[in-house]
Design an enzyme around this catalytic site. Structure first.
Site, PDB file in Angstrom:
ATOM      1  N   ASP A 143      -2.838  -2.495  -2.338  1.00  8.88           N
ATOM      2  CA  ASP A 143      -2.429  -1.357  -3.096  1.00  8.88           C
ATOM      3  C   ASP A 143      -3.102  -0.174  -3.213  1.00  8.88           C
ATOM      4  OD1 ASP A 143      -0.767  -0.451  -5.228  1.00  8.88           O
ATOM      5  OD2 ASP A 143      -2.339  -0.710  -7.052  1.00  8.88           O
ATOM      6  N   ASN A 148      -3.400   5.854 -10.292  1.00  6.60           N
ATOM      7  CA  ASN A 148      -3.276   5.500 -11.951  1.00  6.60           C
ATOM      8  C   ASN A 148      -4.464   4.502 -12.377  1.00  6.60           C
ATOM      9  OD1 ASN A 148      -1.187   7.262 -12.368  1.00  6.60           O
ATOM     10  ND2 ASN A 148      -0.021   5.669 -11.635  1.00  6.60           N
ATOM     11  N   CYS A 173       0.935  -1.237   0.002  1.00  7.80           N
ATOM     12  CA  CYS A 173       0.173   0.264  -0.034  1.00  7.80           C
ATOM     13  C   CYS A 173       0.945   1.190   0.073  1.00  7.80           C
ATOM     14  CB  CYS A 173      -0.870   0.039   1.324  1.00  7.80           C
ATOM     15  SG  CYS A 173      -0.185  -0.355   2.838  1.00  7.80           S
TER      16      CYS A 173
HETATM   17  O1  LIG Z   1       0.537   0.695 -11.887  1.00  6.28           O
HETATM   18  C1  LIG Z   1       0.778   1.602 -11.311  1.00  6.28           C
HETATM   19  O2  LIG Z   1       0.670   2.755 -11.750  1.00  6.28           O
HETATM   20  C2  LIG Z   1       1.444   1.773 -10.056  1.00  6.28           C
HETATM   21  C3  LIG Z   1       2.300   2.992  -9.568  1.00  6.28           C
HETATM   22  C4  LIG Z   1       2.906   2.742  -8.532  1.00  6.28           C
HETATM   23  C5  LIG Z   1       3.363   4.149  -7.807  1.00  6.28           C
HETATM   24  O3  LIG Z   1       3.619   5.057  -8.680  1.00  6.28           O
HETATM   25  O4  LIG Z   1       4.461   3.901  -7.045  1.00  6.28           O
HETATM   26  O5  LIG Z   1       2.938   1.991  -7.457  1.00  6.28           O
HETATM   27  C6  LIG Z   1       2.342   0.679  -7.970  1.00  6.28           C
HETATM   28  O6  LIG Z   1       2.409  -0.212  -7.057  1.00  6.28           O
HETATM   29  C7  LIG Z   1       1.421   0.604  -9.017  1.00  6.28           C
END
Ligand SMILES: O=C(O)c1cc(C(=O)O)oc(=O)c1
Length: 306
Positions: A259, A264, A34
Site C-alpha cells: 500500500d 491518508n 501500491c
Molecule cells: O484508505 C485510504 O485512504 C486509501 C486511499 C486510496 C486512494 O486514494 O486511492 O487507496 C487506498 O488503497 C487507501
C-alpha cells in the site's frame, strides 16, 4: 493548469529509508497493492480529488520494490488522480512488463483509451465506495463500465468499509467478472474475528469462487498496534487474527501488497521493511506465503508468465 500542489496539512510522507526485511521474500514475489502519486508537476492531481498527497514517483516505487526484494508490482490508481490514468500508464510502461495496473474509468471511456490502458498493462478497474475518498458513482454507471471492460478479461477491484457490505453485497455479486476486495473489506479489528461482522465478510468471499481478497493494510486497520517502526517484529498484532483467517480459508485467492505510499495515514508512517516482516504472522507456512506472494498474483496479473 495548476502544477504546483500543496499537500494536505499534516500529510505523512512515505518512510524515506526503509529497513531491509528480515523475512526474505520468495523469488517472484509481487507487491500487489501500491500507488504512484504524480509527481504533480508532470501528472497533475485531479480537480475532484479529496486529498492532495506528497509526490511518490514511479522511480521511487521501483527503488522500494528492489530494496524490499519484490520482483513485480500491481499499481492501483489512487483517487487523487480521479479517472486520469496517465501517471499510472506511465509507470506501467516504464516497468517493462514488471508492473500491472488497476485503473479508474468512467462509462464514456473510449475504446481507444481502453486499448491503450490494456497495452500498458492495466488488467482491472477500481470501484471505490469509501465516502471520504470519492463521491458515490451511480451503480448503473459502474455496471456500464463492467460491460466495457469485460471483453478485455479485466476484473473489478472494490474498496469499501465493513458496515457498508450488507448494502453492497447483492450489487457486488451481480458483477459478472472476477472481484478483488481491497484491504479485507476494512474490518473493525476491535471486534471479534469470529463474530458476526467478519463472518458476514467471509460469507461474502464464500459466495463465489472468483472473489479475491487483499489481506493488506494492517497499518491502516490497527487500533493498538504496535506500529511497524523501530525494528518492531510483532507489529499490528490486533490485525493478525483477521488476516490469518482469510489466508487459511482462501489460500488460493489472497493477495498482499505494501500500500505504499500509504495515503491518508494520520497516526504514523510504517517502515515498509517491517511491513514485509509482518507477512509470516498472517501466512504462517512457506506454502501459504508462496501462494499469497507469488502464485496468486502471478495467476491473476501475469497469467501467461511461466
Ligand atoms: O484508505 C485510504 O485512504 C486509501 C486511499 C486510496 C486512494 O486514494 O486511492 O487507496 C487506498 O488503497 C487507501
Amino acid at each position: 493548469m495548476t502544477t504546483d500542489f500543496e499537500k494536505n496539512p499534516g500529510w505523512l510522507d512515505w518512510y524515506a529509508d526503509p529497513s531491509r526485511p528480515r523475512f526474505r521474500l520468495p523469488e517472484g514475489a509481487v507487491d500487489a497493492h501500491c500507488h504512484v502519486f504524480g509527481p504533480g508537476a508532470a501528472f497533475p492531481y485531479a480537480p475532484e480529488r479529496k486529498y492532495t498527497p506528497c509526490d511518490a514517483s514511479k522511480d521511487q516505487l521501483f527503488a522500494l520494490r528492489d530494496r524490499l526484494g519484490f520482483a513485480r508490482n500491481v499499481i492501483v490508481q489512487a483517487t487523487c488522480h480521479g479517472a486520469d490514468n496517465r501517471a499510472l500508464a506511465d509507470a506501467l510502461r516504464a516497468s517493462k512488463g514488471m508492473a500491472r495496473g488497476v485503473a479508474t474509468v468512467r462509462p464514456d471511456v473510449s475504446d481507444e483509451e481502453l486499448r491503450e490502458l490494456h497495452e500498458a498493462g492495466v488488467r482491472g478497474v477500481r470501484f471505490n465506495f469509501v465516502k471520504r475518498l470519492v463521491d458515490a458513482a451511480p451503480r448503473q454507471d459502474l455496471l456500464d463500465v463492467v460491460e466495457r471492460i469485460a471483453p478485455l478479461g479485466w476484473h473489478v477491484v472494490v474498496y469499501f468499509e465493513a458496515p457498508d457490505l450488507p448494502d453492497l453485497r447483492d450489487f457486488f455479486l451481480s458483477i459478472p467478472v472476477p472481484l478483488v476486495v481491497d484491504h479485507m473489506g476494512r474490518p473493525d479489528v476491535t471486534k471479534d474475528p469470529d463474530g458476526p461482522e467478519f463472518e458476514a465478510f467471509l460469507d461474502f468471499l464464500r459466495a463465489r469462487p472468483d472473489i479475491w481478497c487483499k489481506v493488506t493494510c494492517p497499518e491502516r486497520l490497527t487500533v493498538d498496534g504496535p506500529p511497524a517502526l523501530d525494528g518492531e517484529q510483532e507489529a499490528y498484532r490486533d490485525v493478525v487474527p483477521f488476516a490469518q483467517r482469510v489466508v487459511e480459508e482462501f489460500p488460493d485467492r489472497v493477495l498482499w501488497g505494501t500500500d505504499w505510499p500509504h495515503p491518508n495515514l494520520t497516526d504514523h508512517m510504517p517502515d515498509d521493511g517491517l511491513l514485509v516482516d509482518f507477512l509470516p504472522h498472517i501466512a504462517p507456512t512457506p506454502e501459504l506465503r508462496h501462494k499469497l506472494l507469488v502464485d496468486n498474483p502471478t495467476r491473476l496479473y501475469w497469467p501467461d508468465a511461466d
